[in-house]
Design a protein around this motif. Structure first.
Motif, PDB file in Angstrom:
ATOM      1  N   VAL A  95       0.879  -1.059   0.108  1.00 52.44           N
ATOM      2  CA  VAL A  95      -0.027   0.195   0.013  1.00 52.44           C
ATOM      3  C   VAL A  95       1.014   1.182   0.084  1.00 52.44           C
ATOM      4  CG1 VAL A  95      -1.788   1.191   1.144  1.00 52.44           C
ATOM      5  CG2 VAL A  95      -1.725  -1.237   1.547  1.00 52.44           C
ATOM      6  N   PHE A  96       0.684   2.181  -0.894  1.00 49.52           N
ATOM      7  CA  PHE A  96       1.198   3.504  -0.831  1.00 49.52           C
ATOM      8  C   PHE A  96       0.118   4.438  -1.433  1.00 49.52           C
ATOM      9  CE2 PHE A  96       1.513   2.230  -5.286  1.00 49.52           C
ATOM     10  CZ  PHE A  96       1.388   3.256  -5.918  1.00 49.52           C
ATOM     11  N   THR A  97       0.650   5.714  -0.952  1.00 52.56           N
ATOM     12  CA  THR A  97      -0.353   6.784  -1.303  1.00 52.56           C
ATOM     13  C   THR A  97       0.656   7.731  -2.154  1.00 52.56           C
ATOM     14  OG1 THR A  97       0.660   8.381   0.491  1.00 52.56           O
ATOM     15  CG2 THR A  97      -1.505   7.194   0.979  1.00 52.56           C
ATOM     16  N   ALA A  98      -0.163   8.270  -3.165  1.00 52.94           N
ATOM     17  CA  ALA A  98       0.412   9.252  -3.912  1.00 52.94           C
ATOM     18  C   ALA A  98      -0.129  10.598  -3.874  1.00 52.94           C
ATOM     19  CB  ALA A  98       0.277   8.793  -5.445  1.00 52.94           C
ATOM     20  N   SER A  99       0.875  11.924  -3.643  1.00 50.09           N
ATOM     21  CA  SER A  99       0.460  13.243  -3.459  1.00 50.09           C
ATOM     22  C   SER A  99       0.800  13.524  -4.841  1.00 50.09           C
ATOM     23  CB  SER A  99       1.066  13.741  -2.441  1.00 50.09           C
ATOM     24  OG  SER A  99       0.814  12.922  -0.962  1.00 50.09           O
ATOM     25  N   LEU A 100      -0.349  14.187  -5.522  1.00 53.06           N
ATOM     26  CA  LEU A 100       0.011  15.039  -6.704  1.00 53.06           C
ATOM     27  C   LEU A 100      -0.204  16.387  -6.602  1.00 53.06           C
ATOM     28  CD1 LEU A 100       0.473  14.592  -9.851  1.00 53.06           C
ATOM     29  CD2 LEU A 100      -2.121  14.380 -10.016  1.00 53.06           C
TER      30      LEU A 100
END
Length: 107
Positions: A95-100
């Protein structure tokens, strides 16, 4: 009130499950859960910076022509316009998050 926005994500093998955790005028934070063998295809954001935060497991991060296995907790910075993607080469969910930011078209 709950401040924790991370949802429980449980993908099947080779499945990618996503959830938008925070959406504002100039930022998007999205969670990605990769089942074993799953892949987020390489892509790029010409006008946005993208940062991965590996929260669980190991994610093989693709950046340009490079690949590296990043264990939780880990942070990967992708410059604007750099091709990037992710893959789960393990037998466990990653699991990872991506901040854009900024969001395309917001600035």
């Amino acid at each position: 009130m709950t401040l924790d926005r991370l949802e429980t994500l449980d993908p099947a093998p080779e499945e990618v499950v996503t959830a938008e955790l925070a959406v504002g005028d100039d930022v998007l934070v999205k969670a990605f859960a990769l089942g074993p063998g799953a892949r987020l295809e390489p892509h790029e954001h010409a006008d946005s910076t993208n940062v991965f935060h590996v929260l669980r497991g190991t994610v093989t991060v693709i950046q340009g022509d490079d690949e590296e296995a990043v264990d939780a907790p880990g942070v990967v910075y992708h410059d604007r316009g750099v091709v990037h993607g992710a893959r789960n080469d393990t037998d466990d969910v990653a699991v990872f998050t991506a901040s854009l930011c900024p969001l395309p078209g917001s600035g």
